[in-house]
Design a protein around this motif. Structure first.
Motif, PDB file in Angstrom:
ATOM      1  N   ARG A   4       0.944  -1.221  -0.259  1.00 57.79           N
ATOM      2  CA  ARG A   4       0.037  -0.067  -0.246  1.00 57.79           C
ATOM      3  C   ARG A   4       1.020   1.415  -0.118  1.00 57.79           C
ATOM      4  NH1 ARG A   4      -5.118  -1.771  -1.277  1.00 57.79           N
ATOM      5  NH2 ARG A   4      -6.013  -3.091   0.180  1.00 57.79           N
ATOM      6  N   THR A 177     -10.062  -3.539   3.712  1.00 59.78           N
ATOM      7  CA  THR A 177     -10.181  -2.293   3.572  1.00 59.78           C
ATOM      8  C   THR A 177      -9.697  -1.433   5.051  1.00 59.78           C
ATOM      9  OG1 THR A 177     -12.492  -2.794   4.586  1.00 59.78           O
ATOM     10  CG2 THR A 177     -12.193  -2.515   2.329  1.00 59.78           C
ATOM     11  N   LEU A 183      -6.495   3.017  -1.081  1.00 59.04           N
ATOM     12  CA  LEU A 183      -7.318   1.915  -1.252  1.00 59.04           C
ATOM     13  C   LEU A 183      -8.022   1.623  -2.666  1.00 59.04           C
ATOM     14  CD1 LEU A 183      -9.260   1.793   2.244  1.00 59.04           C
ATOM     15  CD2 LEU A 183      -7.038   0.519   1.475  1.00 59.04           C
ATOM     16  N   ALA A 184      -8.173   3.006  -3.299  1.00 60.10           N
ATOM     17  CA  ALA A 184      -8.729   2.501  -4.706  1.00 60.10           C
ATOM     18  C   ALA A 184      -8.526   4.018  -5.270  1.00 60.10           C
ATOM     19  CB  ALA A 184     -10.183   2.396  -4.733  1.00 60.10           C
ATOM     20  N   THR A 185      -8.453   4.125  -6.571  1.00 58.46           N
ATOM     21  CA  THR A 185      -8.114   5.341  -7.384  1.00 58.46           C
ATOM     22  C   THR A 185      -9.247   5.358  -8.748  1.00 58.46           C
ATOM     23  OG1 THR A 185      -6.533   4.541  -9.040  1.00 58.46           O
ATOM     24  CG2 THR A 185      -5.925   5.821  -6.974  1.00 58.46           C
ATOM     25  N   LYS A 236     -14.897   0.207  -5.814  1.00 61.11           N
ATOM     26  CA  LYS A 236     -13.692  -0.375  -6.145  1.00 61.11           C
ATOM     27  C   LYS A 236     -12.985  -0.830  -4.932  1.00 61.11           C
ATOM     28  CE  LYS A 236     -12.495   1.827 -10.568  1.00 61.11           C
ATOM     29  NZ  LYS A 236     -11.523   2.720 -11.239  1.00 61.11           N
ATOM     30  N   ALA A 237     -12.862  -0.125  -3.911  1.00 61.33           N
ATOM     31  CA  ALA A 237     -12.603  -0.233  -2.637  1.00 61.33           C
ATOM     32  C   ALA A 237     -12.944  -1.188  -1.729  1.00 61.33           C
ATOM     33  CB  ALA A 237     -12.326   1.087  -1.747  1.00 61.33           C
ATOM     34  N   VAL A 320      -9.758   6.970  -2.780  1.00 61.90           N
ATOM     35  CA  VAL A 320      -9.736   6.550  -1.379  1.00 61.90           C
ATOM     36  C   VAL A 320      -8.573   6.092  -0.596  1.00 61.90           C
ATOM     37  CG1 VAL A 320     -11.215   5.062  -0.074  1.00 61.90           C
ATOM     38  CG2 VAL A 320     -12.272   5.688  -2.331  1.00 61.90           C
ATOM     39  N   ARG A 322      -6.768   5.336   3.302  1.00 62.11           N
ATOM     40  CA  ARG A 322      -6.970   5.513   4.947  1.00 62.11           C
ATOM     41  C   ARG A 322      -5.603   5.967   5.530  1.00 62.11           C
ATOM     42  NH1 ARG A 322     -10.577   3.437   7.927  1.00 62.11           N
ATOM     43  NH2 ARG A 322     -11.191   1.918   6.503  1.00 62.11           N
TER      44      ARG A 322
END
Length: 323
Positions: A4, A177, A183-185, A236-237, A320, A322
């Protein structure tokens, strides 16, 4: 296990000169009340004479390095999102690389106007996920005051200058998650809408040009596209609206920010808003808002953030992550 791109540090820089809405009243048919009502903007910062995009980017980047507790030579890559680079070439990113004293790695610019920082984050995430880089500095920096038509009250009161930066570092996550990091684009563009937001000059046309915008048309596209890209990134996440701790949107206009949050069903209490103090700083607005949100104590480790933007092109997207 999953690699990540995790935020290690954040920082920002704003020029010293503060321009209040009332400062425009002497030269334009406008008022503080008119500007506030239509945009939510109260003030903005303008770069000093001789102060460049790379100067501001360097200061924001150094603040992010300081927070991360690392040096410039610990970086592998610098990605600078800007539409107002110092020169046609070389890239402003390489100038920042030099000013920071970074002697290895590589640096490059990304140009997607107000969506530039989202596109830069997606590129940084891809470099880290693929193993091509371990630490990436992602910067948004703009001197939009240099491309304003000061006789056009519909645009010149909206924009400001500044810079923000994030240090992203490869870390191992569980692939869930709950992982920290991106986590997602979700990225998009549609060149059919070029004429509603553009600069009417450039190198191959041998003119500098000024920013031109069809405000009503941009507004019409913005809320729908921003909410849709944020929803797509969340899907997507594997997450939903109720999982979101903070929306950190591109700070263009308070009505767009409010409309997008409403369409997503997220209360404004969970939206980081800085547009009143910075105006629209294009690619710098999201990292500025992230840095200010951290400084305020709003954004905390473990928070789930959705950040989204739309700009000339049209280009738009969401990330997205974290914290």
């Amino acid at each position: 296990m999953t690699i990540r791109a995790v935020v290690r540090g954040v920082g920002h820089y704003l020029p010293e000169r503060v321009v209040e809405n009332s400062d425009f009243e002497a030269s334009l048919d406008t008022t503080d009340e008119w500007i506030r009502a239509r945009s939510g903007i109260e003030r903005r910062h303008f770069a000093a004479e001789g102060e460049t995009t790379s100067d501001m980017a360097t200061k924001a980047a150094q603040a992010a390095l300081d927070m991360a507790g690392i040096g410039a030579n610990d970086l592998d890559t610098i990605i600078l999102a800007t539409s107002t680079a110092d020169l046609t070439f070389p890239s402003a990113a390489t100038m920042v690389q030099h000013k920071l004293g970074m002697t290895g790695g590589f640096a490059f610019d990304v140009q997607a106007v107000c969506a530039g920082f989202i596109f830069a984050l997606a590129n940084a995430n891809a470099l880290i996920a693929s193993g091509q880089a371990r630490r990436v500095m992602v910067i948004g920096s703009e001197t939009f005051s240099r491309i304003m038509d000061w006789s056009d009250r519909s645009t010149c009161v909206l924009f400001g200058d500044g810079a923000g930066a994030l240090v992203l570092e490869a870390q191992t996550g569980a692939g869930t998650t709950d992982d920290r990091g991106i986590l997602a684009t979700d990225l998009h563009s549609d060149g059919r809408h070029r004429d509603i937001l553009y600069v009417d000059g450039g190198i191959s046309t041998q003119s500098t040009g000024y920013l031109r915008m069809e405000g009503k048309e941009v507004f019409r596209h913005a809320i729908e596209k921003l909410a849709a890209t944020a929803d797509s990134a969340l899907e997507k996440a594997g997450l939903g609206h109720d999982d979101v701790d903070w929306i950190v949107p591109h700070q263009a206009n308070i009505r767009i920010i409010q409309g997008t949050a409403k369409k997503m069903g997220v209360p404004m209490e969970r939206v980081v808003v800085t547009v009143q103090d910075h105006g629209n700083t294009s690619a710098a607005s999201i990292p500025l808002a992230l840095s200010v949100g951290c400084a305020r104590g709003q954004i905390k480790p473990g928070d789930l953030i959705v950040t989204e933007a739309i700009g000339g092109g049209l280009a738009w997207g969401a990330v997205v992550l974290r914290w």
